[in-house]
Scaffold this motif. Structure first.
Motif, PDB file in Angstrom:
ATOM      1  N   GLU A 289     -10.822 -29.288  12.879  1.00 58.07           N
ATOM      2  CA  GLU A 289     -12.326 -28.947  13.212  1.00 58.07           C
ATOM      3  C   GLU A 289     -12.522 -27.998  14.506  1.00 58.07           C
ATOM      4  OE1 GLU A 289     -16.278 -28.493  12.448  1.00 58.07           O
ATOM      5  OE2 GLU A 289     -14.718 -29.398  11.328  1.00 58.07           O
TER       6      GLU A 289
ATOM      7  N   LYS B 173     -15.895 -18.596  15.772  1.00 53.47           N
ATOM      8  CA  LYS B 173     -16.414 -17.642  16.595  1.00 53.47           C
ATOM      9  C   LYS B 173     -15.816 -16.144  16.559  1.00 53.47           C
ATOM     10  CE  LYS B 173     -16.717 -21.204  20.354  1.00 53.47           C
ATOM     11  NZ  LYS B 173     -16.208 -21.676  21.687  1.00 53.47           N
TER      12      LYS B 173
ATOM     13  N   LYS C 139     -13.835 -24.235  14.125  1.00 49.30           N
ATOM     14  CA  LYS C 139     -14.711 -23.664  15.336  1.00 49.30           C
ATOM     15  C   LYS C 139     -14.418 -22.357  16.002  1.00 49.30           C
ATOM     16  CE  LYS C 139     -17.323 -27.852  15.915  1.00 49.30           C
ATOM     17  NZ  LYS C 139     -17.811 -29.104  16.657  1.00 49.30           N
TER      18      LYS C 139
END
Length: 140
Positions: free
Chosen positions: A121, A129, A125
């Motif tokens: 996870e 970005k 993430k």
């Protein structure tokens, strides 16, 4: 109790977690019957007409063990001898009647699965970005 795939967890765990797992396993009661040894696994696929063809071969390591008269088999991709043995031992243990050991291993593997998922996870993430938002790049 076994709603998690222990094979998948072992294959994805890091070296430290694997070492902790090997310390939990009752290796003194395990008889290695075969391996760990390298092998090749043919990777097949189907073309757009549904005909099988060979994509190539993958290097695997496999191991066969016996734990209290119960056999276990482990097969993992790449040069992961210890993981092949760990998978084989876990398979034999989870087939056995050793409920307290199974519960202990289940707890350990569940925690490791959670750590692996949290790591994924974080990675997702970080990657998100860097995603380019093309609609914000349109000249108005």
């Amino acid at each position: 109790m076994m709603d998690l795939d222990f094979r998948e967890v072992v294959v994805q765990m890091d070296k430290r977690a694997l070492k902790r797992l090997l310390n939990i396993l009752p290796m003194e009661e395990v008889k290695v019957k075969g391996g760990p040894q390298p092998g090749c696994l043919m990777i097949k696929a189907k073309d757009c007409f549904g005909v099988d063809f060979c994509l190539g071969e993958a290097l695997v390591f496999e191991a066969e063990v016996e734990y209290k008269g119960i056999e276990g088999y482990g097969l993992v991709l790449a040069e992961e001898e210890e993981k092949a043995v760990a998978v084989a031992v876990l398979e034999a243990i989870f087939k056995s009647e050793e409920e307290s050991l199974k519960k202990k291993l289940y707890r350990f593997l569940s925690k490791e699965k959670k750590k692996i998922e949290e790591s994924w996870e974080k990675e997702r993430k970080l990657i998100a970005k860097t995603k380019v938002q093309f609609e914000t790049m349109v000249k108005r």
